[in-house]
Design a protein around this motif. Structure first.
Motif, mmCIF file in Angstrom:
data_model
loop_
_atom_site.group_PDB
_atom_site.id
_atom_site.type_symbol
_atom_site.label_atom_id
_atom_site.label_comp_id
_atom_site.label_asym_id
_atom_site.label_seq_id
_atom_site.Cartn_x
_atom_site.Cartn_y
_atom_site.Cartn_z
ATOM 1 N N GLY A 1 0.837 -1.193 0.000
ATOM 2 C CA GLY A 1 0.000 0.000 0.000
ATOM 3 C C GLY A 1 0.870 1.240 0.000
ATOM 4 N N THR A 2 0.320 2.334 -0.498
ATOM 5 C CA THR A 2 1.064 3.590 -0.508
ATOM 6 C C THR A 2 0.158 4.735 -0.107
ATOM 7 N N PHE A 3 0.752 5.739 0.516
ATOM 8 C CA PHE A 3 0.098 7.013 0.799
ATOM 9 C C PHE A 3 0.912 8.116 0.137
ATOM 10 N N LEU A 4 0.238 8.987 -0.601
ATOM 11 C CA LEU A 4 0.884 10.180 -1.133
ATOM 12 C C LEU A 4 1.186 11.151 0.008
ATOM 13 N N PRO A 5 2.113 12.087 -0.210
ATOM 14 C CA PRO A 5 2.414 13.060 0.853
ATOM 15 C C PRO A 5 1.194 13.834 1.340
ATOM 16 N N SER A 6 0.205 14.034 0.482
ATOM 17 C CA SER A 6 -0.983 14.800 0.877
ATOM 18 C C SER A 6 -1.760 14.141 2.008
ATOM 19 N N VAL A 7 -1.559 12.831 2.231
ATOM 20 C CA VAL A 7 -2.286 12.131 3.297
ATOM 21 C C VAL A 7 -1.866 12.642 4.675
ATOM 22 N N TRP A 8 -0.661 13.228 4.764
ATOM 23 C CA TRP A 8 -0.235 13.794 6.048
ATOM 24 C C TRP A 8 -1.199 14.870 6.534
ATOM 25 N N GLU A 9 -1.943 15.495 5.623
ATOM 26 C CA GLU A 9 -2.902 16.527 6.029
ATOM 27 C C GLU A 9 -3.943 15.961 6.986
ATOM 28 N N SER A 10 -4.405 14.746 6.724
ATOM 29 C CA SER A 10 -5.431 14.136 7.571
ATOM 30 C C SER A 10 -4.845 13.197 8.622
ATOM 31 N N LEU A 11 -3.585 12.772 8.433
ATOM 32 C CA LEU A 11 -2.926 11.878 9.396
ATOM 33 C C LEU A 11 -1.546 12.457 9.729
ATOM 34 N N PRO A 12 -1.486 13.556 10.481
ATOM 35 C CA PRO A 12 -0.198 14.237 10.710
ATOM 36 C C PRO A 12 0.742 13.511 11.665
ATOM 37 N N ARG B 1 0.026 3.256 10.843
ATOM 38 C CA ARG B 1 -1.030 2.289 11.152
ATOM 39 C C ARG B 1 -2.074 2.253 10.031
ATOM 40 N N HIS B 2 -2.475 3.421 9.558
ATOM 41 C CA HIS B 2 -3.463 3.466 8.479
ATOM 42 C C HIS B 2 -2.880 2.952 7.161
ATOM 43 N N LEU B 3 -1.589 3.177 6.950
ATOM 44 C CA LEU B 3 -0.960 2.653 5.739
ATOM 45 C C LEU B 3 -0.936 1.127 5.763
ATOM 46 N N LYS B 4 -0.682 0.544 6.926
ATOM 47 C CA LYS B 4 -0.716 -0.918 7.026
ATOM 48 C C LYS B 4 -2.120 -1.446 6.735
ATOM 49 N N LEU B 5 -3.132 -0.755 7.234
ATOM 50 C CA LEU B 5 -4.506 -1.165 6.936
ATOM 51 C C LEU B 5 -4.782 -1.090 5.438
ATOM 52 N N LYS B 6 -4.309 -0.030 4.798
ATOM 53 C CA LYS B 6 -4.518 0.102 3.355
ATOM 54 C C LYS B 6 -3.834 -1.028 2.597
ATOM 55 N N ALA B 7 -2.690 -1.480 3.116
ATOM 56 C CA ALA B 7 -1.956 -2.572 2.474
ATOM 57 C C ALA B 7 -2.602 -3.932 2.723
ATOM 58 N N GLY B 8 -3.644 -3.966 3.570
ATOM 59 C CA GLY B 8 -4.310 -5.226 3.875
ATOM 60 C C GLY B 8 -3.754 -5.931 5.092
ATOM 61 N N LEU B 9 -2.970 -5.205 5.882
ATOM 62 C CA LEU B 9 -2.353 -5.763 7.084
ATOM 63 C C LEU B 9 -3.033 -5.189 8.328
ATOM 64 N N PRO B 10 -2.973 -5.895 9.461
ATOM 65 C CA PRO B 10 -3.504 -5.318 10.699
ATOM 66 C C PRO B 10 -2.730 -4.050 11.084
ATOM 67 N N ALA B 11 -3.406 -3.130 11.744
ATOM 68 C CA ALA B 11 -2.783 -1.855 12.098
ATOM 69 C C ALA B 11 -1.580 -2.038 13.014
ATOM 70 N N ASP B 12 -1.611 -3.069 13.858
ATOM 71 C CA ASP B 12 -0.505 -3.286 14.795
ATOM 72 C C ASP B 12 0.491 -4.330 14.284
ATOM 73 N N TYR B 13 0.403 -4.679 13.001
ATOM 74 C CA TYR B 13 1.270 -5.707 12.424
ATOM 75 C C TYR B 13 2.709 -5.217 12.333
ATOM 76 N N TRP B 14 3.642 -6.127 12.591
ATOM 77 C CA TRP B 14 5.050 -5.849 12.319
ATOM 78 C C TRP B 14 5.768 -7.149 12.018
ATOM 79 N N SER B 15 6.721 -7.088 11.115
ATOM 80 C CA SER B 15 7.504 -8.258 10.733
ATOM 81 C C SER B 15 8.876 -7.792 10.269
ATOM 82 N N ASP B 16 9.863 -8.629 10.453
ATOM 83 C CA ASP B 16 11.208 -8.303 9.982
ATOM 84 C C ASP B 16 11.293 -8.278 8.460
ATOM 85 N N THR B 17 10.244 -8.759 7.785
ATOM 86 C CA THR B 17 10.264 -8.794 6.317
ATOM 87 C C THR B 17 9.588 -7.571 5.687
ATOM 88 N N ILE B 18 9.053 -6.676 6.497
ATOM 89 C CA ILE B 18 8.437 -5.461 5.955
ATOM 90 C C ILE B 18 9.497 -4.613 5.259
#
Length: 200
Positions: A148-159, A166-183
């Motif tokens: 998933g990707t967010f353009l720089p303009s998304v910082w306006e609503s998610l500063p 967290r929202h970018l991970k959700l957009k990518a289809g991952l849980p908001a609290d997800y983390w992995s060494d392969t990211i």
């Protein structure tokens, strides 16, 4: 760099920026009348509009998102990529119904021309967060088949960087609290051009 994370567009002249907006407008009209993007005659365009570049085209209606489609890697000449993505944002974004002609007067076109992707090296989520530049970076996040990707303009609503990620991970289809060494993550900046869907 302006407050929407858009780089200085001095690499393109005012005439070249206007030409790209006209190409996007033509693609919207072609989509409405013929169901396909506008054809771009590259031979009539200045050299910088024929260079391979990656772009996103965002449509806003009354300041609300109406469609956004783009390319992360350059695969077409700049002008052709704008034509393709303007059509796709209007008629192929699965989040919205196809554009109607009566929406054009309230529509604004935002063209984002991406810089090359810059890979980020990090050892942890906190390390990645420290490297993000709010209001500047567009971010691409990937893990396996998830992306998933967010353009720089998304910082306006998610500063806040934590909320942004967290929202970018959700957009990518991952849980908001997800983390992995392969990211993996990349950042980019954009050159921004905007104007009404109907030229004044």
């Amino acid at each position: 760099m302006n407050d929407r994370g858009e780089a200085d567009t001095s690499s393109l002249s005012d005439a070249e920026q206007s030409r790209l907006l006209d190409i996007a407008r033509s693609s919207l009209k072609s989509g409405l009348s013929a169901g396909r993007p506008a054809e771009v005659d590259l031979e009539t365009l200045p050299p910088r509009l024929r260079e391979p570049r990656a772009t996103f085209v965002t449509l806003e209606k009354n300041h609300n998102l109406r469609g956004c489609i783009g390319s992360l890697q350059p695969s077409r000449p700049l002008a052709a990529d704008v034509a393709h993505n303007a059509f796709a944002a209007a008629f192929r974004d699965p989040r919205f119904p196809p554009l109607r002609e009566d929406e054009l007067p309230a529509l604004e076109i935002h063209i984002s021309i991406l810089s090359p992707l810059e890979p980020l090296e990090f050892k942890s989520e906190e390390d990645l967060l420290r490297q993000l530049r709010p209001q500047v970076d567009g971010v691409l996040l990937a893990d396996g088949f998830y992306q998933g990707t967010f353009l720089p303009s998304v910082w306006e609503s998610l500063p806040d960087p934590h909320s942004f990620l967290r929202h970018l991970k959700l957009k990518a289809g991952l849980p908001a609290d997800y983390w992995s060494d392969t990211i993996r993550a990349w950042r980019y900046t954009v050159e921004g051009i905007r104007g009404p869907a109907i030229a004044k």
